[in-house]
Design a protein around this motif. Structure first.
Motif, PDB file in Angstrom:
ATOM      1  N   SER A 165      -4.277  -1.804   0.911  1.00 21.95           N
ATOM      2  CA  SER A 165      -4.940  -3.085   0.685  1.00 21.95           C
ATOM      3  C   SER A 165      -5.405  -3.677   2.006  1.00 21.95           C
ATOM      4  N   ASP A 166      -6.666  -4.075   2.052  1.00 22.50           N
ATOM      5  CA  ASP A 166      -7.231  -4.755   3.235  1.00 22.50           C
ATOM      6  C   ASP A 166      -6.998  -3.976   4.523  1.00 22.50           C
ATOM      7  N   GLY A 167      -7.178  -2.678   4.451  1.00 20.91           N
ATOM      8  CA  GLY A 167      -7.042  -1.850   5.656  1.00 20.91           C
ATOM      9  C   GLY A 167      -5.621  -1.556   6.060  1.00 20.91           C
ATOM     10  N   GLY A 168      -4.645  -2.038   5.271  1.00 17.59           N
ATOM     11  CA  GLY A 168      -3.242  -1.782   5.584  1.00 17.59           C
ATOM     12  C   GLY A 168      -2.496  -1.333   4.353  1.00 17.59           C
ATOM     13  N   PHE A 169      -1.177  -1.579   4.320  1.00 14.76           N
ATOM     14  CA  PHE A 169      -0.321  -1.135   3.223  1.00 14.76           C
ATOM     15  C   PHE A 169       0.593  -2.279   2.810  1.00 14.76           C
ATOM     16  N   THR A 170       0.776  -2.426   1.507  1.00 13.27           N
ATOM     17  CA  THR A 170       1.601  -3.521   1.015  1.00 13.27           C
ATOM     18  C   THR A 170       2.611  -3.015  -0.012  1.00 13.27           C
ATOM     19  N   ALA A 171       3.734  -3.733  -0.093  1.00 13.93           N
ATOM     20  CA  ALA A 171       4.713  -3.589  -1.164  1.00 13.93           C
ATOM     21  C   ALA A 171       5.003  -5.002  -1.654  1.00 13.93           C
ATOM     22  N   SER A 172       6.003  -5.161  -2.501  1.00 11.02           N
ATOM     23  CA  SER A 172       6.231  -6.475  -3.104  1.00 11.02           C
ATOM     24  C   SER A 172       6.475  -7.567  -2.062  1.00 11.02           C
ATOM     25  N   HIS A 173       7.282  -7.279  -1.034  1.00 13.78           N
ATOM     26  CA  HIS A 173       7.574  -8.289  -0.011  1.00 13.78           C
ATOM     27  C   HIS A 173       7.340  -7.724   1.384  1.00 13.78           C
ATOM     28  N   LEU A 174       6.309  -6.912   1.473  1.00 15.33           N
ATOM     29  CA  LEU A 174       6.089  -6.212   2.735  1.00 15.33           C
ATOM     30  C   LEU A 174       4.606  -5.990   2.954  1.00 15.33           C
ATOM     31  N   LYS A 175       4.174  -6.174   4.192  1.00 12.67           N
ATOM     32  CA  LYS A 175       2.793  -5.880   4.549  1.00 12.67           C
ATOM     33  C   LYS A 175       2.783  -5.242   5.928  1.00 12.67           C
ATOM     34  N   LEU A 176       2.156  -4.067   6.017  1.00 11.25           N
ATOM     35  CA  LEU A 176       2.112  -3.317   7.277  1.00 11.25           C
ATOM     36  C   LEU A 176       0.691  -2.899   7.582  1.00 11.25           C
ATOM     37  N   THR A 177       0.334  -2.943   8.855  1.00  7.60           N
ATOM     38  CA  THR A 177      -0.944  -2.375   9.258  1.00  7.60           C
ATOM     39  C   THR A 177      -0.818  -0.857   9.269  1.00  7.60           C
ATOM     40  N   THR A 178      -1.952  -0.193   9.351  1.00  9.34           N
ATOM     41  CA  THR A 178      -1.927   1.271   9.428  1.00  9.34           C
ATOM     42  C   THR A 178      -1.122   1.715  10.637  1.00  9.34           C
ATOM     43  N   GLU A 179      -1.309   1.046  11.754  1.00  2.87           N
ATOM     44  CA  GLU A 179      -0.608   1.418  12.983  1.00  2.87           C
ATOM     45  C   GLU A 179       0.898   1.216  12.838  1.00  2.87           C
ATOM     46  N   GLU A 180       1.296   0.120  12.202  1.00  5.01           N
ATOM     47  CA  GLU A 180       2.726  -0.159  12.033  1.00  5.01           C
ATOM     48  C   GLU A 180       3.380   0.876  11.120  1.00  5.01           C
ATOM     49  N   LEU A 181       2.684   1.258  10.047  1.00 10.57           N
ATOM     50  CA  LEU A 181       3.257   2.255   9.135  1.00 10.57           C
ATOM     51  C   LEU A 181       3.315   3.627   9.790  1.00 10.57           C
ATOM     52  N   ALA A 182       2.251   3.992  10.512  1.00 10.53           N
ATOM     53  CA  ALA A 182       2.224   5.300  11.173  1.00 10.53           C
ATOM     54  C   ALA A 182       3.350   5.426  12.197  1.00 10.53           C
ATOM     55  N   ALA A 183       3.698   4.309  12.830  1.00  7.74           N
ATOM     56  CA  ALA A 183       4.755   4.334  13.840  1.00  7.74           C
ATOM     57  C   ALA A 183       6.128   4.615  13.233  1.00  7.74           C
ATOM     58  N   ARG A 184       6.230   4.468  11.925  1.00 15.09           N
ATOM     59  CA  ARG A 184       7.512   4.693  11.246  1.00 15.09           C
ATOM     60  C   ARG A 184       7.532   6.064  10.573  1.00 15.09           C
ATOM     61  N   GLY A 185       7.015   7.062  11.258  1.00 20.44           N
ATOM     62  CA  GLY A 185       6.858   8.401  10.701  1.00 20.44           C
ATOM     63  C   GLY A 185       8.120   8.991  10.114  1.00 20.44           C
ATOM     64  N   VAL A 186       9.284   8.796  10.747  1.00 22.01           N
ATOM     65  CA  VAL A 186      10.524   9.379  10.242  1.00 22.01           C
ATOM     66  C   VAL A 186      11.001   8.687   8.979  1.00 22.01           C
ATOM     67  N   ASP A 187      10.435   7.510   8.677  1.00 20.06           N
ATOM     68  CA  ASP A 187      10.830   6.771   7.476  1.00 20.06           C
ATOM     69  C   ASP A 187       9.845   6.949   6.329  1.00 20.06           C
ATOM     70  N   LEU A 188       8.912   7.868   6.488  1.00 18.16           N
ATOM     71  CA  LEU A 188       7.900   8.073   5.458  1.00 18.16           C
ATOM     72  C   LEU A 188       8.312   9.218   4.525  1.00 18.16           C
ATOM     73  N   SER A 189       7.939   9.057   3.268  1.00 14.94           N
ATOM     74  CA  SER A 189       8.228  10.073   2.249  1.00 14.94           C
ATOM     75  C   SER A 189       6.929  10.377   1.510  1.00 14.94           C
ATOM     76  N   PRO A 190       6.538  11.634   1.401  1.00 16.44           N
ATOM     77  CA  PRO A 190       5.242  11.969   0.805  1.00 16.44           C
ATOM     78  C   PRO A 190       5.243  11.821  -0.712  1.00 16.44           C
ATOM     79  N   ASN A 191       4.062  11.554  -1.281  1.00 14.63           N
ATOM     80  CA  ASN A 191       3.946  11.569  -2.737  1.00 14.63           C
ATOM     81  C   ASN A 191       3.786  13.007  -3.219  1.00 14.63           C
ATOM     82  N   ALA A 192       3.570  13.189  -4.517  1.00 13.75           N
ATOM     83  CA  ALA A 192       3.551  14.536  -5.100  1.00 13.75           C
ATOM     84  C   ALA A 192       2.435  15.410  -4.539  1.00 13.75           C
ATOM     85  N   LEU A 193       1.316  14.824  -4.129  1.00 14.87           N
ATOM     86  CA  LEU A 193       0.202  15.615  -3.604  1.00 14.87           C
ATOM     87  C   LEU A 193       0.380  15.964  -2.134  1.00 14.87           C
ATOM     88  N   LEU A 194       0.993  15.063  -1.384  1.00 18.98           N
ATOM     89  CA  LEU A 194       1.194  15.310   0.045  1.00 18.98           C
ATOM     90  C   LEU A 194       2.453  16.136   0.309  1.00 18.98           C
TER      91      LEU A 194
END
Length: 525
Positions: A291-320
């Motif tokens: 959303s709006d060039g970034g990523f959102t959850a119910s109580h969370l909003k992150l820019t692309t850069e902020e989310l990318a920086a958390r690489g070890v905390d990322l989990s892929p979806n079924a396609l990735l």
């Protein structure tokens, strides 16, 4: 052990894209890089470079879960490839096809090694998934060959927690013991489950224990993607996926549209707001939206850069997820079922953008197992394997028709034939005299044909109703081969088959796995 083959086009639920992959590869060769069920494809898919540093880090990360496994040493050697499969960490080893996947990976790795390309079999434990309701139960059968559902409960809330780390309580060991009562190897099967599903274990660790025991002689390596060391290795790929998300999503939407226009189906619906990653935070797997060039959850909003920086905390979806898997591993082929291989037709665009290569998509072995007694029932009633996949009522009707005495069946058939011949002759005469009368005859003909057919069905039903043994045979055949209107391998765990045929049944099935055969195998054990 006696085997016969059933084409997947004669098996319920076969998707068009899977049928084309295995029987009409020319229709999907732009979606998959290699022809399935070919050892030559495996050899071709093994020709790629895998970074030495990543291989060394991978072996270190896999060591705690695979201590003493000789395949770990072979994986450390440059040039060794992986034949990979995997499954959700379901209760009591999950559906039987989990075992069939592993057997196929082991057989493919062995045959590839014999051809001069060193290969090891790998099982990916899908511990990241967060739908506990999908894995908290299993189905077994007992001496009466009827399905019994067993269910465990989570120790604490589940919510969006990755299932691999969820502890279990009320593990239905006693329920399993009761369900398997009367089967010759029930005590051995229950003991195997008890060794794996102990108090204090998690869904992931229990599943890993039972898979280890089943395949210890075969050198099957296990991968738990929730291991921190593996997440460190995968982080660069996941960061890249976040940074290129708009491009990747657009490519997936184009591919999904293409698949649907060709009469196939898209496994995952993708739109402009789809995120290809989840965020692991506070023990939960948090769904994100773009959303709006970034990523959102119910109580969370992150820019692309902020989310990318958390690489070890990322989990892929079924396609990735398969792309991450094949970034971590030197994968030559993925062994999967119809749905998983359909996913890969979508994921192909991600492989091209993020990895630059894609392994071969290889169908797992498909089995329906019956015992000698059930096979004798089939012979008695003149049944073939396809008859067993039609459901209990249809099987009941088929057996009923077989029980009609030959002379009576011949009389019913001859009556139908004589009626058809007489009406055809009358219609020809009426057409020359008055077309409207010929049309009226058609209406009467349909009614009479229905009544003749109804008499035939009633005759068969009455004979079946008088044959209590035939009714029991129909019920047991359906319960074994097509329980709850599912293919046996998709509902039952391997545990009741071990209880019925003995621990050696896994080795027997290994001998029946044929890399060059994509068909569903009907096996008399």
């Amino acid at each position: 052990m006696e085997c016969s083959c059933v084409r997947h086009t004669d098996v319920p639920g076969t998707s068009k894209i899977f049928a084309d992959l295995i029987y009409h590869f020319d229709r999907v060769e732009d979606l998959y890089p290699y022809r399935p069920n070919s050892i030559e494809s495996l050899q071709a898919a093994s020709s790629f470079e895998f970074p030495d540093a990543r291989r060394a880090a991978l072996v270190r990360a896999l060591t705690p879960l695979n201590q003493g496994n000789p395949s770990l040493r072979r994986l450390a050697e440059p040039g060794t490839v992986a034949i990979v499969t995997g499954q959700q960490v379901g209760l009591f080893s999950g559906p039987a096809y989990s075992v069939y996947k592993a057997l196929t990976a082991i057989k493919a790795a062995s045959e590839l090694t014999l051809r001069g390309t060193p290969a090891v079999p790998v099982f990916w434990l899908a511990t990241e998934d967060h739908d506990f309701a999908e894995v908290d139960h299993t189905w077994v059968f007992g001496a009466d060959l009827q399905p019994v559902k067993l269910q465990a409960h989570a120790a604490g809330e589940t919510g969006t927690r990755p299932v691999g780390g969820i502890g279990l309580e009320d593990i239905p060991i006693e329920g399993l013991r009761q369900a398997l009562e009367g089967l010759p190897y029930a005590s051995e099967a229950v003991a195997m489950v008890e060794r794996a599903y102990k108090p204090g274990e998690t869904m992931g660790s229990s599943f890993a224990r039972i898979i280890k025991e089943l395949f210890e002689p075969y050198g099957l390596l296990l991968v738990d993607p929730m291991e921190p060391a593996l997440r460190e290795i995968a982080a660069p790929l996941l960061r890249k996926a976040v940074e290129r998300m708009p491009e990747l999503s657009d490519a997936l939407m184009v591919r999904s549209k293409d698949l649907m226009e060709r009469g196939y189906h898209a496994q995952v619906l993708v739109d402009k707001s789809t995120s290809l990653v989840f965020l692991l935070q506070d023990g939960k797997r948090v769904a994100l939206r773009r959303s709006d060039g970034g990523f959102t959850a119910s109580h969370l909003k992150l820019t692309t850069e902020e989310l990318a920086a958390r690489g070890v905390d990322l989990s892929p979806n079924a396609l990735l997820r398969p792309v991450m898997q094949d970034y971590l591993l030197p994968t030559a082929a993925y062994i999967g079922g119809p749905a998983e291989l359909a996913y890969l037709a979508q994921s192909q665009v991600l492989y091209g953008c993020l990895l630059g290569r894609q392994p071969a998509a290889f169908p797992r072995a498909f089995f329906t197992l019956v015992d000698e007694r059930s096979h004798k029932h089939m012979v008695r009633y003149g049944l073939n394997p396809k008859d067993l996949f039609a459901g209990e009522q249809a099987l009941h009707d088929t057996i009923a028709r077989k029980l009609v005495p030959p002379a009576l069946r011949a009389r019913l058939d001859s009556t139908q034939t004589a009626f058809t011949s007489a009406v055809d002759a009358l219609k020809n005469d009426l057409n020359r005299f008055d077309v409207s009368l010929a049309s009226a005859l058609d209406t009467s003909r349909r009614k009479i044909e229905y009544q003749i057919g109804k008499i035939a069905r009633k005759t068969a039903s009455q004979i079946m109703a008088r044959d209590a043994q035939a009714i029991r045979d129909a019920r047991s055949l359906n319960g074994l081969a097509f329980p709850e209107k599912h293919l046996q391998e998709r509902l039952y765990s391997i545990i009741p088959f071990i209880a019925k045929f003995g621990p050696g049944v896994v080795d027997e099935l290994y001998s029946a796995v044929r890399i060059d055969c994509p068909d569903h195998q009907f096996v008399v054990v």
